[in-house]
Design an enzyme around this catalytic site. Sequence first.
Site, PDB file in Angstrom:
ATOM      1  N   LYS A 488       0.845  -1.198   0.000  1.00  0.00           N
ATOM      2  CA  LYS A 488       0.000   0.000   0.000  1.00  0.00           C
ATOM      3  C   LYS A 488       0.878   1.244   0.000  1.00  0.00           C
ATOM      4  O   LYS A 488       2.074   1.160   0.297  1.00  0.00           O
ATOM      5  CB  LYS A 488      -0.889  -0.005   1.245  1.00  0.00           C
ATOM      6  CG  LYS A 488      -0.073  -0.063   2.540  1.00  0.00           C
ATOM      7  CD  LYS A 488      -0.928  -0.280   3.767  1.00  0.00           C
ATOM      8  CE  LYS A 488      -0.064  -0.358   5.006  1.00  0.00           C
ATOM      9  NZ  LYS A 488      -0.775  -0.879   6.155  1.00  0.00           N
ATOM     10  N   ARG A 592     -10.967   0.385  14.666  1.00  0.00           N
ATOM     11  CA  ARG A 592     -10.869   1.147  13.419  1.00  0.00           C
ATOM     12  C   ARG A 592     -11.874   0.508  12.467  1.00  0.00           C
ATOM     13  O   ARG A 592     -13.037   0.832  12.514  1.00  0.00           O
ATOM     14  CB  ARG A 592      -9.428   1.062  12.916  1.00  0.00           C
ATOM     15  CG  ARG A 592      -9.046   2.031  11.867  1.00  0.00           C
ATOM     16  CD  ARG A 592      -7.545   2.091  11.639  1.00  0.00           C
ATOM     17  NE  ARG A 592      -6.975   0.809  11.188  1.00  0.00           N
ATOM     18  CZ  ARG A 592      -5.702   0.630  10.847  1.00  0.00           C
ATOM     19  NH1 ARG A 592      -4.835   1.630  10.968  1.00  0.00           N
ATOM     20  NH2 ARG A 592      -5.254  -0.527  10.426  1.00  0.00           N
ATOM     21  N   TYR A 720      13.824  32.187   5.243  1.00  0.00           N
ATOM     22  CA  TYR A 720      12.613  32.931   5.598  1.00  0.00           C
ATOM     23  C   TYR A 720      12.604  33.360   7.065  1.00  0.00           C
ATOM     24  O   TYR A 720      13.069  32.638   7.948  1.00  0.00           O
ATOM     25  CB  TYR A 720      11.382  32.041   5.386  1.00  0.00           C
ATOM     26  CG  TYR A 720      10.973  31.902   3.940  1.00  0.00           C
ATOM     27  CD1 TYR A 720      10.559  33.017   3.199  1.00  0.00           C
ATOM     28  CD2 TYR A 720      10.991  30.657   3.321  1.00  0.00           C
ATOM     29  CE1 TYR A 720      10.177  32.868   1.871  1.00  0.00           C
ATOM     30  CE2 TYR A 720      10.606  30.509   1.993  1.00  0.00           C
ATOM     31  CZ  TYR A 720      10.202  31.625   1.274  1.00  0.00           C
ATOM     32  OH  TYR A 720       9.828  31.486  -0.033  1.00  0.00           O
ATOM     33  N   MET A 769       9.904  25.221   0.413  1.00  0.00           N
ATOM     34  CA  MET A 769       9.106  24.252  -0.334  1.00  0.00           C
ATOM     35  C   MET A 769       9.987  23.353  -1.195  1.00  0.00           C
ATOM     36  O   MET A 769       9.830  22.140  -1.217  1.00  0.00           O
ATOM     37  CB  MET A 769       8.079  24.979  -1.206  1.00  0.00           C
ATOM     38  CG  MET A 769       7.106  24.024  -1.874  1.00  0.00           C
ATOM     39  SD  MET A 769       5.997  24.859  -2.996  1.00  0.00           S
ATOM     40  CE  MET A 769       4.959  25.779  -1.875  1.00  0.00           C
TER      41      MET A 769
END
Length: 827
Positions: A488, A592, A720, A769
């Site tokens: 997965k 769950r 930043y 980023m």
Amino acid sequence: MTTQELQLDNLQWITDSRQVGEQASAAQLGNTVFFAIQGEHHDAHDFIGELYQKGSRHFVVERAALTPDRRVEFMAYPDAQFIETDSSLQMLQMLASEHRRQFRIPIIGITGSNGKTIVKEWLAQLLADDFVVAKSPKSYNSQLGVPLSVHQLNESHTLGIFEAGISKSHEMQALEAIIRPTIGIFTNIGTAHDEGFRTHKQKIAEKLRLFIHSGTLVYCADYTQIDEEVNMLLKAVNAHMRFITWSLTGKSAVYQATLQQDQLSISGPSGNFTLKLPFTDPASVEDLIHCIVTMLTLRVLDADSLQSRLNRLRPVSMRLELKEGINNCVLIDDSYNNDVAGLQLALSFLHQQSTRKHRAVILSDVLQSGQQEDDLYEQVASLIGANSVDQFIGIGPVVSRNRRFFADNSVFFDTTDQFLTTFPVNNLRDSDILVKGARPFSFERIVNRLQRKVHGTLLEINLDALTHNLNYYREKVGSDTKIMVMVKAFAYGSGSAEVAQLLQFHRVDYLAVAYADEGVSLRQNGIELPIMVMNPAPETFTTLLEYNLEPEIYSIRMLREWADFVTRSAQPETPVSAPSLFHLKIDTGMHRLGFLESEIPIVVDYLKNYPHLQIATVFSHLVGADEAQFNSFSQHQYETFLRATAELEAGLGYRPMRHLLNSAGIVRFSEYRLDMVRLGIGLYGVESSQIEKDAVRPVGTLHTVISQIKTVPAGESVGYSRRGVLDHDARIATLAIGYADGYDRRLGNGVGHVWVNGTRCPTVGSICMDMTMIDVTKASAAEGDDVIIFGNEIRITELAQQMGTIPYEILTGVSERVKRVFFKEGN
Ligand SMILES: *Cc1c(COP(=O)(O)O)cnc(C)c1O
């Protein structure tokens, strides 16, 4: 040799039915003998029928594997020859020793902890002017690899170079009998495989057994423990052996060496030489001195000739890399060597890698085979033919003049340049392409042309580490328990299709994904293993049936919808023939997804009306398998699970497979392993219980590059919001990775470190980023240098701790825009 042995000696030996391509002709297979080996997880006797149908006629089989059923099966193949033995491996080893006895040529045997393959490959390159060399392909040095390597020896060879690797006591004896080296090289001793031996000394002593019949042994006297054991053991069993020792530290030795930068001075009985070394890292220096000393032992050489041979050496790449190519192609880059045995391995890898519609091979002349040209290219062409290759491209004068052996649509070029300037590479589309060439052909230029350019950040996935980890867990659970592997979330970030390909090759029992579309993508990439889908939305039910995917059913509502759906889609004229399989999830405490124990009677009752619906497996999940503080809760979950499944079985009248354990559970609760386990993060290199954390190998290495370096004075700030204020004059490097790639913002401001040319460097300021700044004041770093974010040097577990999260988040957080590159180290 007996007639029987003689006959087997003349055939080609196969031990893995997967090596046999779909298109292998009956005539080709008629020339082979298959040694069926019964392993813990894999019984090769299962594949005899298939091989017989394709044309194989000679089989070595193990008595213990001959069940009455099998005997009946084999009786039905009257024209096949079956040779019964207690151990096919031992028979193979015995035949290889017999084969070896026919040759009276120098044979170099190499063992040691590191450097075996490099020394072997370099010696073969260095001695190519004087000898026709037979050598082990890649690092074929195991109990199985050594006999297969030695069996390649033929009359034309004038030198053999074989490596021997062992991981347990008593393994070397068999390898010694097969290689029977006349000259030995003991490269060095490290800590790999220490667990298989009582003491370090015992490990050295065991390795030395390779040399008990050798006339000469080369080793470095600076390894005092090796020196001591040689003196204690070998001198006693073999009084006539010549010891050619060398030292870089002034120890008493036959050759004294000193190194200044790249200048090696070495003096001994063959003279005094000063040589410029082509590689100067400590491991390469050691490997090179072993080669130089061995060459001097075999041949009289002057300094010029030694130097010119050294200048020709190229780094040994044992890696076979998978790369993303242009036009939706996949490249298998094996552009550093080309011999027949290596070609066979690479072709079988190509065959296994069936992700694209077509297969192509670009191959150079095969150098140094020691075979007649005709025989050689006939053999190469038949290997190509046997592996369903759609397009063959031959490069080099020799392969070109032997084009008559190859399929009609093959194309040929005299040189790599000619190929690059005249072949329309855009004709290669949607193909798996094997690029394999001998060094002088510089096939890296072809790879460079065909590769989709990767820049900046990439995640390298080590397929051998994945295999190692799989085998570790397989050994842990034993042969009676099946393995479902969780692929997965893009195989925990590692790349689903490629990982699943490998798992299919290794024949795991089940795969599991979270969503239907993940399962579809696996099917579209040629995966045929059963696949469980853990979170199948009703809108995807059609897709599930169409792609033969098996849903996890976790609630009454869902059971109804699934039962309705399956019943409706069975047309009256085409009734459901095969029972439709699904998986039942029980909630034993996670709260769950899943049925509570109290709901089992409703499930049983409901299913009575749907006999064509069948529960393949029933499972539950532990909430704290990796933490001792939850041991009693885990036990409670296990007991609940047993009660629930017992009730289910009683009501159903059959017994679905049961599974409970994840990776940490396999290590910590082996008594709960039941019929199957679900392997996840452990496969990807994180042993989350941390009890056997060194037993698994890291699989992924996240790399990036330095885009720019600048000097910034103390007091200035970086990034930043002026968060990274410098308290010293610093060299600041900007990296091509940011939080959008998966480098988490929590690692900014010195919390995280990266690895730059051997030095750990802290982050400075906030992570952006697409970029990150680090302090490289203490490192040797240049623009364009490679930087490791995680891998061997910086472990994922360490990053997770610094970030206050779990390794899962880091693995799955590497964004899809980061290129995945897959490689094999060798074998
Ligand atoms: C992901 C998952 C696993 C695997 O867990 P690991 O800790 O990664 O081994 C097992 N079972 C279920 C139900 C899962 O969702």
